[in-house]
Design an enzyme around this catalytic site. Structure first.
Site, PDB file in Angstrom:
ATOM      1  N   TRP A  15     -38.084 -95.785  -7.562  1.00 26.94           N
ATOM      2  CA  TRP A  15     -39.530 -95.951  -7.670  1.00 26.94           C
ATOM      3  C   TRP A  15     -39.888 -97.301  -7.064  1.00 26.94           C
ATOM      4  O   TRP A  15     -39.207 -98.292  -7.277  1.00 26.94           O
ATOM      5  CB  TRP A  15     -39.958 -95.859  -9.134  1.00 26.94           C
ATOM      6  CG  TRP A  15     -39.602 -94.541  -9.744  1.00 26.94           C
ATOM      7  CD1 TRP A  15     -38.558 -94.279 -10.566  1.00 26.94           C
ATOM      8  CD2 TRP A  15     -40.271 -93.299  -9.538  1.00 26.94           C
ATOM      9  NE1 TRP A  15     -38.533 -92.952 -10.899  1.00 26.94           N
ATOM     10  CE2 TRP A  15     -39.582 -92.319 -10.284  1.00 26.94           C
ATOM     11  CE3 TRP A  15     -41.391 -92.911  -8.807  1.00 26.94           C
ATOM     12  CZ2 TRP A  15     -39.962 -90.975 -10.313  1.00 26.94           C
ATOM     13  CZ3 TRP A  15     -41.779 -91.579  -8.834  1.00 26.94           C
ATOM     14  CH2 TRP A  15     -41.076 -90.631  -9.578  1.00 26.94           C
ATOM     15  N   ASP A  32     -34.493 -98.695  -9.387  1.00 28.51           N
ATOM     16  CA  ASP A  32     -35.484 -99.768  -9.406  1.00 28.51           C
ATOM     17  C   ASP A  32     -35.257-100.712 -10.587  1.00 28.51           C
ATOM     18  O   ASP A  32     -36.018-101.662 -10.771  1.00 28.51           O
ATOM     19  CB  ASP A  32     -36.909 -99.206  -9.446  1.00 28.51           C
ATOM     20  CG  ASP A  32     -37.116 -98.173 -10.535  1.00 28.51           C
ATOM     21  OD1 ASP A  32     -36.294 -97.249 -10.621  1.00 28.51           O
ATOM     22  OD2 ASP A  32     -38.095 -98.266 -11.294  1.00 28.51           O
ATOM     23  N   HIS A  84     -50.653 -88.758 -12.718  1.00 24.33           N
ATOM     24  CA  HIS A  84     -50.325 -89.530 -11.504  1.00 24.33           C
ATOM     25  C   HIS A  84     -51.146 -89.052 -10.302  1.00 24.33           C
ATOM     26  O   HIS A  84     -50.653 -89.025  -9.183  1.00 24.33           O
ATOM     27  CB  HIS A  84     -48.836 -89.414 -11.189  1.00 24.33           C
ATOM     28  CG  HIS A  84     -47.966 -90.237 -12.096  1.00 24.33           C
ATOM     29  ND1 HIS A  84     -47.865 -91.605 -12.007  1.00 24.33           N
ATOM     30  CD2 HIS A  84     -47.155 -89.869 -13.137  1.00 24.33           C
ATOM     31  CE1 HIS A  84     -47.018 -92.053 -12.937  1.00 24.33           C
ATOM     32  NE2 HIS A  84     -46.591 -91.017 -13.649  1.00 24.33           N
ATOM     33  N   ASP A  89     -48.993 -90.017  -5.546  1.00 22.05           N
ATOM     34  CA  ASP A  89     -49.072 -90.680  -6.843  1.00 22.05           C
ATOM     35  C   ASP A  89     -50.435 -91.349  -6.906  1.00 22.05           C
ATOM     36  O   ASP A  89     -51.269 -91.180  -6.009  1.00 22.05           O
ATOM     37  CB  ASP A  89     -47.930 -91.683  -7.022  1.00 22.05           C
ATOM     38  CG  ASP A  89     -47.468 -91.757  -8.474  1.00 22.05           C
ATOM     39  OD1 ASP A  89     -48.281 -92.150  -9.328  1.00 22.05           O
ATOM     40  OD2 ASP A  89     -46.299 -91.416  -8.740  1.00 22.05           O
ATOM     41  N   ASP A 132     -44.928 -85.302 -14.822  1.00 27.39           N
ATOM     42  CA  ASP A 132     -44.486 -86.354 -15.724  1.00 27.39           C
ATOM     43  C   ASP A 132     -45.632 -87.251 -16.165  1.00 27.39           C
ATOM     44  O   ASP A 132     -46.637 -87.379 -15.488  1.00 27.39           O
ATOM     45  CB  ASP A 132     -43.396 -87.203 -15.060  1.00 27.39           C
ATOM     46  CG  ASP A 132     -43.911 -87.917 -13.814  1.00 27.39           C
ATOM     47  OD1 ASP A 132     -44.537 -87.244 -12.975  1.00 27.39           O
ATOM     48  OD2 ASP A 132     -43.701 -89.131 -13.679  1.00 27.39           O
ATOM     49  N   GLU A 133     -45.448 -87.898 -17.294  1.00 31.27           N
ATOM     50  CA  GLU A 133     -46.318 -88.977 -17.786  1.00 31.27           C
ATOM     51  C   GLU A 133     -47.805 -88.650 -17.655  1.00 31.27           C
ATOM     52  O   GLU A 133     -48.602 -89.471 -17.222  1.00 31.27           O
ATOM     53  CB  GLU A 133     -45.998 -90.278 -17.042  1.00 31.27           C
ATOM     54  CG  GLU A 133     -44.571 -90.771 -17.272  1.00 31.27           C
ATOM     55  CD  GLU A 133     -44.253 -92.042 -16.517  1.00 31.27           C
ATOM     56  OE1 GLU A 133     -43.440 -92.846 -17.002  1.00 31.27           O
ATOM     57  OE2 GLU A 133     -44.815 -92.242 -15.414  1.00 31.27           O
ATOM     58  N   GLU A 154     -42.744 -99.408  -7.118  1.00 31.52           N
ATOM     59  CA  GLU A 154     -43.842-100.290  -7.515  1.00 31.52           C
ATOM     60  C   GLU A 154     -43.623-101.730  -7.034  1.00 31.52           C
ATOM     61  O   GLU A 154     -44.550-102.383  -6.566  1.00 31.52           O
ATOM     62  CB  GLU A 154     -43.997-100.286  -9.042  1.00 31.52           C
ATOM     63  CG  GLU A 154     -44.624 -99.025  -9.603  1.00 31.52           C
ATOM     64  CD  GLU A 154     -43.586 -98.014 -10.039  1.00 31.52           C
ATOM     65  OE1 GLU A 154     -43.904 -97.147 -10.858  1.00 31.52           O
ATOM     66  OE2 GLU A 154     -42.447 -98.086  -9.537  1.00 31.52           O
ATOM     67  N   TYR A 204     -31.644 -94.741 -12.248  1.00 29.56           N
ATOM     68  CA  TYR A 204     -32.855 -95.359 -11.696  1.00 29.56           C
ATOM     69  C   TYR A 204     -32.474 -96.643 -10.960  1.00 29.56           C
ATOM     70  O   TYR A 204     -32.023 -97.614 -11.568  1.00 29.56           O
ATOM     71  CB  TYR A 204     -33.867 -95.643 -12.803  1.00 29.56           C
ATOM     72  CG  TYR A 204     -34.840 -94.497 -13.030  1.00 29.56           C
ATOM     73  CD1 TYR A 204     -34.443 -93.184 -12.835  1.00 29.56           C
ATOM     74  CD2 TYR A 204     -36.149 -94.737 -13.424  1.00 29.56           C
ATOM     75  CE1 TYR A 204     -35.323 -92.135 -13.037  1.00 29.56           C
ATOM     76  CE2 TYR A 204     -37.048 -93.689 -13.629  1.00 29.56           C
ATOM     77  CZ  TYR A 204     -36.622 -92.396 -13.432  1.00 29.56           C
ATOM     78  OH  TYR A 204     -37.498 -91.356 -13.621  1.00 29.56           O
TER      79      TYR A 204
END
Length: 745
Positions: A453, A405, A248, A168, A311-312, A455, A403
């Site tokens: 995830w 997170d 990413h 990432d 993604d994204e 972060e 998810y």
């Protein structure tokens, strides 16, 4: 029986079996190569080293293969003389072992030498073939030992796919032979991590500066990967590698900037980013690079898939890059979405040429889906449904259900991790096969998985807290048929699992067994009530700040408080507390119900706010979406409060929110004035609240001491950040504020 995931069929008998130092283990010929693993797993939960025998007579555990059973299915029979496990294959034997281990742990919390397990008969097998858990190791690197622990807890819950998010913006985690800079540069970043779980600040961290040393990170060597693959295989888990492209990819382009559209110096991201992090799809070298990377990944991982992310992807660089625009015209592509689709199609050819199938996040649908791609649907179910109707395999992983997170309880009482909310009950309610699919289309749903995830998951304790108990729900969704699921039954089976985790010293969330605290102020008093995720909860509470006990007041109906109180509450069962004590102080303050008006000369929000909300005794929560307690102010604002009689005051407190990604900043300064014979006199000043403009997501309560007697008119000026500071994620933009109550004591 408290086995999770719930077996297909379980019949209890009146007998029981005692495992002790005299118990022997027998293993059929087809399973003999796995004897040591079976012995080690039994020893882990009993500390007993069983003797292996080929001719057991009594007091034995036997593992056999029954070719009449389907793959991954098993029968487990426990009598007073033996435990017999018959499995359709090795996977079935592993799952039977895990059911047995759960029975041992749950029924023997205090035992150390002999272990009783109840007599029963289980016939069991999985509903779905893909039962997964994804861990992001790019944002925070986890050691080989920790990855093994992940594989252990996955196996215990009969999960069989470990999705390993290896690359990432914040780090590339896989050793690459042909591209060593991916490890020399891409695996390391400057340490700007926030480990305090009360501060949620992953956006807008200062990028690496020239001359700074990147020291945070790491990568897995090829030998470590092989070790972990073997460790997973022993537990019937396949490891799915993900190399996330074309977005990413900042760690990749920091290592090889020639892969980016704009040729400049790049650094591995220190925090979350959303631009200048994409590969250039119009560059022939990008495809050469990806071919070499995918070949190395395919050679290393035996699983039949490679996940390429997709993604994204921020396409802004492609829009302004002349070469990309010419590429779009040359290949008759519709737009930048078509360009990404072209990139994914080319990657699928590379993946297929290496004997693998491509998996991508549901954005790979945009612009046209590659012919053989499997879609991992995370932006809800829409992408999965669309793909299944097109005849593509799908793994369902919608963020609102899966998810991990996200917060898993009432935001005021949870660690400040994650940016949204997925309760255990919501997670468990997920129905893997959407109702809109036909029986034929439903066959394309391979299964489901949870995603963590990382972060804000900077250490092992945060990882386990966010994972458990929701992974129990994910496992049951994946293993147990929809018709066999039941929320009340699940929460009953969860209670002894909590005791096992407590004994293991595992940090986990008890949020499902915590009461939810609700309130409604009217400017004079506050109504308070409690709810719960579980059925028929026994909620006990106190209003004087003391710890609730089994003898405290039992909640039955809405309470009303007319003076400041510290409310504490907890769930109880059989005189024992189930979860944690939740606590909140409600101020019934001197300005309650006092009229408020805005006296600022310029204010754009007068028509948009409810001024009564600033003294109505309603207090907002951290997750503010839909919370009408919070009032928005786009400018510095000064309020005037008029008391109906002279009032002695000691302090003024302003509560404000910070969510800097959304340009929402907390109060920067608070000034308090009172009216006297000569006009208004300042009696308090907070000074600049520099902590309030640090990036992150928090709720602030700032108090200005201003002891004054006989106040009739009070002014409170709340000064906002004029312009979002340099190096913040929204640098240079205008900030706004959200306030909920002016508390006067």
């Amino acid at each position: 029986m408290s086995i999770i995931p719930k077996p297909v069929d379980l019949q209890r008998t009146e007998t029981s079996f005692l495992i002790n130092e005299k118990t022997t283990l027998s293993v059929g010929n087809e399973l003999k190569t796995h004897t040591n693993f079976l012995l080690q797993e039994i020893e882990k939960c009993t500390s007993l080293q069983l003797t292996v025998t080929d001719a057991p007579t009594e007091n034995f555990i036997v593992f056999l293969i029954d070719n009449n059973l389907k793959a991954d299915n098993y029968h487990l029979n426990i009598t007073n003389t033996h435990i017999k496990i018959e499995a359709g294959n090795y996977g079935g034997a592993v799952y039977a072992l895990q059911s047995l281990k759960q029975l041992i742990k749950i029924n023997n919390l205090e035992q150390t030498k002999s272990f009783i397990v109840p007599g029963l008969s289980i016939k069991d097998g999985p509903e779905f073939g893909w039962r997964g858990y994804m861990l992001d190791v790019s944002r925070h690197f986890h050691s080989v030992k920790e990855i093994k622990e992940v594989l252990d807890f996955m196996s215990e819950l009969k999960l069989n796919r470990f999705h390993w998010h290896l690359s990432d913006d914040q780090g590339f985690r896989l050793e690459m032979k042909k591209f060593p800079k991916l490890n020399q540069i891409g695996s390391w970043r400057v340490d700007r991590n926030t480990t305090d779980e009360n501060i949620n600040a992953v956006w807008g961290r200062l990028p690496q500066q020239e001359g700074e040393v990147a020291s945070y990170g790491g990568f897995y060597t090829r030998e470590q990967v092989k070790e972990l693959i073997a460790y997973g295989q022993e537990r019937n888990i396949e490891i799915l590698p993900e190399i996330d492209v074309p977005g990413h990819s900042q760690a990749i382009i920091a290592s090889y900037p020639e892969l980016a559209c704009e040729k400049k110096k790049y650094y591995v991201a220190t925090g979350a980013v959303r631009e200048n992090n994409t590969l250039c799809p119009s560059n022939a070298y990008t495809y050469e690079f990806m071919q070499a990377v995918i070949s190395e990944v395919a050679e290393l991982f035996p699983i039949g898939y490679i996940h390429i992310g997709g993604d994204e992807c921020n396409k802004s660089n492609w829009k302004k890059h002349a070469q990309c625009q010419n590429f779009i015209k040359k290949h008759n592509l519709k737009d930048e979405h078509g360009l990404q689709s072209y990139f994914i199609h080319e990657l699928e050819k590379i993946v297929n040429a290496n004997g693998k199938e491509l998996i991508g996040w549901d954005e790979i649908l945009d612009g046209g889906l590659a012919p053989n791609a499997t879609v991992m649907s995370w932006r809800g179910e829409k992408g999965g449904i669309e793909s299944a109707k097109m005849g593509h395999d799908v793994i369902m992983s919608p963020s609102s259900y899966q998810y991990l997170d996200f917060k898993q309880g009432q935001s005021d009482f949870e660690p400040n991790l994650g940016y949204a909310q997925t309760l255990l009950s919501k997670c468990y309610s997920y129905k893997v096969i959407p109702d809109t699919l036909t029986q034929q289309e439903a066959k394309y749903i391979l299964g489901t998985q949870a995603n963590l995830w990382s972060e804000s998951i900077s250490d092992w304790g945060k990882l386990t807290y966010m994972t458990f108990p929701r992974l129990f729900a994910v496992a049951e969704n994946a293993w147990t048929s929809q018709k066999n699921k039941n929320w009340d039954n699940f929460t009953e089976r969860l209670k002894p699992q909590f005791k096992v985790m407590e004994k293991q010293g595992l940090r986990f969330a008890k949020s499902v067994f915590n009461p939810w605290l609700h309130h409604q102020g009217n400017g004079k008093s506050i109504k308070i009530w409690f709810t719960s995720e579980i059925s028929n909860p026994e909620i006990r509470y106190t209003l004087d700040g003391s710890e609730p006990s089994a003898k405290s007041n039992l909640f039955s109906d809405t309470l009303t408080i007319e003076k400041t109180a510290i409310v504490k509450a907890a769930l109880f069962e059989n005189d024992s507390r189930l979860g944690d004590v939740i606590e909140k102080e409600f101020f019934v303050h001197k300005a309650a119900g006092v009229p408020v008006k805005i006296v600022s000369e310029t204010d754009e929000t007068k028509s948009k706010i409810n001024l009564n909300a600033l003294t109505d005794l309603c207090y907002g929560q951290l997750l503010e979406r839909g919370d009408t307690c919070w009032q928005r102010f786009d400018n510095t604002v000064e309020f005037e409060l008029s008391f109906d009689k002279p009032t002695d005051i000691e302090s003024v407190t302003i509560r404000s929110l910070r969510h800097t990604l959304q340009t929402l900043y907390a109060a920067y300064r608070i000034e308090v004035s009172v009216k006297d014979t000569d006009g208004f006199k300042q009696v308090g000043d907070s000074g600049y609240l520099n902590e309030n403009i640090i990036q992150g997501r928090n709720l602030f309560s700032n108090t200005v001491n201003c002891p004054t007697k006989g106040v009739t008119i009070l002014r409170v000026k709340v000064i906002k950040v004029k312009e979002i500071p340099e190096n913040h994620v929204n640098e240079g933009k205008q900030a706004f504020m959200k306030l909920d109550e002016i508390i006067v004591l």
